[in-house]
Design an enzyme around this catalytic site. Structure first.
Site, PDB file in Angstrom:
ATOM      1  CD  GLU A  87      -2.960  -0.859  -0.080  1.00 16.17           C
ATOM      2  OE1 GLU A  87      -2.965   0.231  -0.677  1.00 16.17           O
ATOM      3  OE2 GLU A  87      -3.666  -1.820  -0.432  1.00 16.17           O
TER       4      GLU A  87
ATOM      5  CE1 TYR B  77      -6.680   2.992  -0.320  1.00 13.99           C
ATOM      6  CE2 TYR B  77      -4.299   3.146  -0.020  1.00 13.99           C
ATOM      7  CZ  TYR B  77      -5.409   2.479  -0.509  1.00 13.99           C
ATOM      8  OH  TYR B  77      -5.253   1.301  -1.163  1.00 13.99           O
TER       9      TYR B  77
ATOM     10  CG  ASP C 209      -7.836   4.254  -3.946  1.00 12.62           C
ATOM     11  OD1 ASP C 209      -9.081   4.205  -3.956  1.00 12.62           O
ATOM     12  OD2 ASP C 209      -7.135   3.554  -4.697  1.00 12.62           O
TER      13      ASP C 209
END
Length: 374
Positions: free
Chosen positions: A42, A125, A143
DNA sequence: CATGCGTGGCC
DNA sequence: TGGCCAAGCAT
């Protein structure tokens, strides 16, 4: 903006997850739900495309297979692993968070959004992504994909460039997310956003959720998402000093904060700074500018240099908000020069190959090689 | 809250 | 080519 009934929400979940089960992408970080794997992927994927990330992720996992390995890593080795990915504070925050996890959390991951956000480099996020994918928490991961997909599905008119708009999307998605499979739901939205519901040239006619796409159904898909435009990069002009001695280059280390923090580049002199030395900057000729560069280097670092243009067009490099134009100068320096006041040192090509360098510096070396060869 | 922070790809 | 976009965060 439209709202869905509970029946529509359930139908959407099933349609989306059925499609994801059949067509979701097989990515290296999707082989398990290990929070370390989810986390590293991520962070790398922030503002970076999947295709770019894959090889970096594979190498990173081979080099730093665990949180402990990352926490103990040599920073130079870490930066070398991140070299070329950009947004280098991501890598520094990654190690900061790894140390937090090992030292403060004894290796036990927080499993809530708020707990995860306490770690360096993890914002709303990424916290949502890790909480939902690794820990099955029914929370949204908003996102760019989620903004775009839901803006179109529901015709949400809020400007996604505005920070406060995030709250609206989080509330909306919280009601729609599948509480049974939150991680898969969030990842399915991302896959949808990078396949059928792309930013440019979407293919909504063939999208599995086209029946839910109100903007498409109304023929106004190109209006969504609403997003304010950003100012274009500001042009900035520099001279890059190529100073060689005994197969080494005199390199400058950039300040520990700001653009390309801590990275090594050729000494860079801002044209604007050099012109400040003249009382009539608007009348300075190119030849006089070179003299001003020499003066500035003398004043700033106590180094006497003589510079000569290397020729060719300036090397350009565009960052998010700045466009640099670097004119290379061949500079000669007294070999007994006192470097005490200069923030840098002599480095050989071999030494430079061992450390992370920004793309700009790579371009500058390429230019030198092409000039030397010619 | 607005701004700063890399790089690559696409048309 | 320039402009925009790509799984954002810190300050």
């Amino acid at each position: 903006m439209i709202e869905w009934s509970q029946t529509q929400i359930k139908a959407f979940r099933k349609t989306l997850l059925d499609w994801y089960d059949a067509h979701g992408r097989d990515l290296p970080w999707r082989r398990d739900h290990d929070p370390y794997h989810v986390w590293i992927s991520e962070i790398m994927l922030q503002q970076t495309q999947v295709q770019t990330v894959i090889p970096y992720y594979e190498r990173f996992m081979a080099t730093f297979p665990t949180v402990e390995a990352l926490a103990e890593a040599d920073e130079a080795v870490l930066m070398k692993a991140w070299e070329g990915l950009g947004y280098y504070s991501r890598a520094r925050n990654l190690q900061r968070a790894a140390k937090q996890l090992v030292e403060d959390y004894h290796g036990v991951w927080p499993q809530t959004v708020d707990g995860l956000k306490a770690l360096s480099g993890i914002g709303p996020y990424t916290a949502g992504a890790i909480a939902s994918i690794a820990f099955d928490q029914p929370v949204p991961a908003v996102d760019g994909n989620a903004f775009r997909v839901f803006a179109r599905l529901l015709k949400i008119d809020a400007d996604i460039a505005q920070p406060k708009t995030r709250q609206l999307f989080e509330q909306v998605i919280s009601r729609i997310i599948d509480p049974q499979r939150p991680g898969d739901f969030n990842q399915a939205i991302m896959d949808l956003g990078s396949s059928y519901m792309t930013a440019k040239q979407p293919d909504s006619a063939n999208s599995p959720v086209k029946a839910f796409n109100q903007a498409y159904l109304d023929g106004v898909e190109e209006r969504y998402p609403v997003k304010a435009k950003k100012p274009r990069p500001v042009k900035q002009y520099f001279y890059g000093l190529v100073i060689q001695h005994d197969q080494q280059f005199l390199m400058q280390q950039r300040p520990s904060n700001g653009l390309l923090a801590n990275f090594w580049t050729f000494p860079l002199v801002a044209q604007e700074e050099a012109l400040k030395l003249s009382e009539t900057p608007e009348l300075v000729t190119p030849e006089e500018q070179l003299q001003l560069v020499e003066q500035l280097v003398q004043q700033s670092y106590g180094l006497t240099v003589h510079v000569v243009p290397m020729g060719g067009r300036p090397v350009t490099h565009t960052f998010t908000h700045r466009q640099w134009h670097v004119t290379l100068l061949n500079a000669t320096l007294d070999k007994d020069a006192d470097l005490s006041y200069f923030p840098g040192k002599w480095l050989s090509r071999d030494e430079l190959a061992q450390i992370a360098l920004p793309k700009l510096q790579e371009k500058l070396f390429n230019r030198i090689d092409s000039i030397t060869k010619a």
